[in-house]
Design an enzyme around this catalytic site. Structure first.
Site, mmCIF file in Angstrom:
data_model
loop_
_atom_site.group_PDB
_atom_site.id
_atom_site.type_symbol
_atom_site.label_atom_id
_atom_site.label_comp_id
_atom_site.label_asym_id
_atom_site.label_seq_id
_atom_site.Cartn_x
_atom_site.Cartn_y
_atom_site.Cartn_z
ATOM 1 N N HIS A 66 1.084 -1.092 -0.067
ATOM 2 C CA HIS A 66 -0.073 0.133 -0.014
ATOM 3 C C HIS A 66 1.036 1.168 -0.242
ATOM 4 O O HIS A 66 1.937 1.135 0.291
ATOM 5 C CB HIS A 66 -0.875 0.162 1.303
ATOM 6 C CG HIS A 66 -1.594 -1.134 1.511
ATOM 7 N ND1 HIS A 66 -2.194 -1.465 2.653
ATOM 8 C CD2 HIS A 66 -2.152 -1.903 0.377
ATOM 9 C CE1 HIS A 66 -3.032 -2.772 2.639
ATOM 10 N NE2 HIS A 66 -2.886 -3.043 1.138
ATOM 11 N N ALA A 67 0.370 2.586 -0.391
ATOM 12 C CA ALA A 67 0.873 3.550 -0.230
ATOM 13 C C ALA A 67 2.247 3.597 -0.666
ATOM 14 O O ALA A 67 2.661 3.524 -1.730
ATOM 15 C CB ALA A 67 0.680 4.156 1.119
#
Lengths: 91, 551
Positions: free
Chosen positions: A17-18
């Site tokens: 993620h991210a």
């Protein structure tokens, strides 16, 4: 030229993620070669697409399969695998 | 002059000229393009490149974690998956604007459907789409304006990309027309100490250049104020600044009655800041953070290390640690029963710990070890106690593990009403006002649609606290307050008037509460409390307390 393929476990403690997704997609894009990534038996997506990578929803410990095509594919694959095996969240 | 009402964040006041954030764009219409697909594609490519460059430049300026967020947004703008979607629509005859709008929206929906963290990225995508479309139209992108002088920012609500770059030397205050007390803007304003009033609704008066006073303490925005009002606002702002820089003293009323002011903490790392802001100890240390994201309970050793780090920051001071409060909005895999229909009414808090007593015993062992290794005065309390028997159980098991002072959280009305009997079997009580309001008003504290019930000023809640205060005084047992209520300065005075002996809050609130307590004697506080308790609803209780306080 056949694609080279490897399966690897996600090490990043927050999954892909991210920040880890961004770093990974960046590396895939900068390699200049077509790279795909698939989670489990899922459909492969363009690894240079941060949205594609994020939408895999790959969590820490999930297995993903990378596939690279073209000149120097082995080297690119090695570098990307190393990245996924490193916990970039810990940095 | 006219007034707008919203929800004030904090106690500050500020004034200045308005600069509005550019309005959200009208969504594009789905119409046939009059240009060739290649021209449309070239225009989109140019807009995307410009937006990505701008986001990267903002990231560069912001640095830190914000930089990662903005660079990720820049990558989204240039994402090849989206580009395919945009090109397909343009090839089918769409305009570039519509193609961008539709392709981004489609992906945002996919992310939203995945929920959680991915759902939140949908908002980032919508923000990027707006910027690209603004560029295609040749209008200014929605974002924080830069009029070249300090200003009051007026916006519908603020996106993360806007808030990270707020220049606190330029932004005097923030007014949002949408958004509530739990919006991103409100949280940010609270964190950074920005004067803010949120959710005022839109009016024609909030125009660029108009002068406003933003009074967070009363939640009022005054448009075109008089000279007297401006002078008064400036005076209040100066007084507040003086109070903030005054030497930190122990909390006390005007007559010298001590009211120790303590900090609510969720992590030992917050201890230094709390001490700097004048916390005289810790009134609520939430231990859940140690357990979040773990599949199993942490070991006695790792817990001992964390608690020791916390206690070391408060030598000779009181530190109240709450045993693990899992369940409802904070489920933990190894403690919380799955599939409960109403988890707030389920096996949470002490009920869950009792069901897994080994987790409780390990925690108490670690706490006792940490106390033995430090000079702090450790108190331990149980969460979500509903019966006298539970209070007795927890006190006994805590003592068995060598905890000197054991008490209970008072969050359930049953325990408030039986406070006398509870104080017979335990050493102290600490009122958790957020949950006490939730259970008194039968309103889920996480549910926006019933948030109007979530007001700790409600006289029903105040009466329960009065009951607890009386019982504490009779039995000579300390009564702490460790909910959001203690951070509201006037309500803090009321709580002391009702019998609270200590107040605990998030550290940034300490300054205002300390200053307000100093204005009133114990007799004043009791009189103000009486006025509030006699009211029939939250708004009139607040008004009655205000009237009594200025009488």
């Amino acid at each position: 030229m056949p694609a080279v393929t490897r399966t690897v476990k996600i090490a990043s403690s927050h999954g892909l993620h991210a920040r880890p997704a961004k770093l990974f997609a960046e590396a895939a894009k900068n390699s200049g070669l077509p790279v795909t990534i698939a989670k489990g038996d899922g459909k492969p997506v363009n690894a240079a697409s941060i949205l594609g990578v994020i939408s895999l929803g790959a969590n820490s410990g999930d297995e993903v399969t990378l596939s690279v095509e073209g000149d120097g594919a082995e080297g690119v694959l090695d570098a990307l695998v190393t990245q996924l095996e490193t916990d970039t969240d810990a940095a | 002059m006219s007034e707008l009402r919203g929800v004030g964040i904090g106690q500050g006041v500020a004034h200045g000229p308005i600069a509005r954030m550019a309005a959200r764009l009208e969504p594009p219409r789905d119409e046939k393009s009059t240009k060739t697909p290649d021209d449309e594609k070239a225009a989109v490519a140019e807009a995307v490149a410009a937006v990505a460059a701008e986001l990267n430049a903002r990231g560069e300026r912001a640095g830190g974690a914000a930089r990662d967020v903005l660079e990720a947004q820049a990558m989204m703008a240039e994402d090849p998956t989206l580009e395919e979607g945009v090109h397909a629509r343009i090839d089918a005859g769409s305009t570039g604007e519509w193609a961008v709008h539709a392709a981004f929206a489609e992906f945002a929906e996919t992310l939203q459907a995945m929920g959680g963290y991915l759902g939140e990225r949908a908002a980032d995508l919508a923000d990027v789409a707006q910027r690209v479309i603004a560029h295609l139209r040749g209008v200014s992108a929605p974002g924080v304006p830069d009029p070249g002088h300090p200003f009051v920012l007026v916006a519908p609500d603020l996106a993360p990309a806007d808030t990270v770059l707020l220049d606190l030397d330029k932004v005097l205050a923030v007014v949002t027309t949408e958004g509530g007390p739990t919006s991103h803007t409100a949280i940010l304003a609270g964190d950074k100490g920005i004067v803010a009033v949120v959710g005022t609704g839109e009016t024609d008066e909030l125009v660029d250049g108009a002068t406003v006073i933003v009074d967070a303490a009363s939640g009022v925005v005054t448009v075109d104020p008089s000279d007297e009002q401006l002078a008064e606002a400036a005076e209040r702002a100066a007084a507040r600044e003086a109070a903030a820089s005054a030497p930190v003293t122990p909390g006390a009323l005007a007559d010298g009655t001590p009211v120790p002011l303590l900090a609510n903490l969720g992590n030992p790392d917050g201890a230094a800041e709390a001490v700097a802001l004048g916390a005289e100890g810790v009134g609520l240390f939430r231990t859940e953070f140690l357990f979040l994201s773990s599949e199993e309970a942490p070991t006695v050793e790792s817990q001992t290390a964390s608690y020791t780090r916390l206690l070391e920051a408060f030598p000779g001071k009181k530190v109240v640690v709450r045993a693990l409060d899992a369940g409802a909005d904070k489920p933990l895999k190894f403690l919380t029963d799955a599939g409960e229909e109403n988890p707030a009414l389920g096996r949470r808090g002490l009920r869950a710990l009792r069901h897994h007593e080994e987790v409780l015993r390990d925690q108490l062992t670690a706490l006792a070890n940490a106390e033995a290794a430090t000079d702090a005065d450790l108190w331990v309390m149980a969460p979500m106690v509903a019966t006298v028997e539970e209070a007795d159980y927890f006190t006994r098991i805590a003592r068995e593990h060598g905890i000197k002072t054991a008490g209970v959280m008072i969050e359930v009305p049953s325990v408030a009403l039986l406070a006398d009997a509870v104080f017979e079997v335990t050493d102290f009580g600490s009122v958790g006002t957020n949950d006490l309001v939730q259970y008194t008003m039968a309103a889920d504290r996480m549910l926006g649609s019933v948030s109007s019930y979530q007001d700790p000023w409600h006289p029903a809640v105040l009466r329960l606290i009065a009951e607890i205060g009386r019982a504490g005084t009779r039995r000579g047992k300390p009564v702490g307050i460790c909910g959001q209520a203690a951070a509201d300065p006037l309500l803090a005075v009321v709580l002391v008037g009702l019998g609270a002996t200590t107040l605990s809050m998030s550290p940034p609130a300490l300054v205002d509460v300390r200053a307000e307590l100093k204005k009133h004697t114990l007799d004043d506080a009791r009189r103000i409390a009486e006025a509030a308790v006699a009211a029939s609803d939250a708004a009139s209780a607040r008004a009655a307390a205000q009237a009594a306080a200025s009488a």
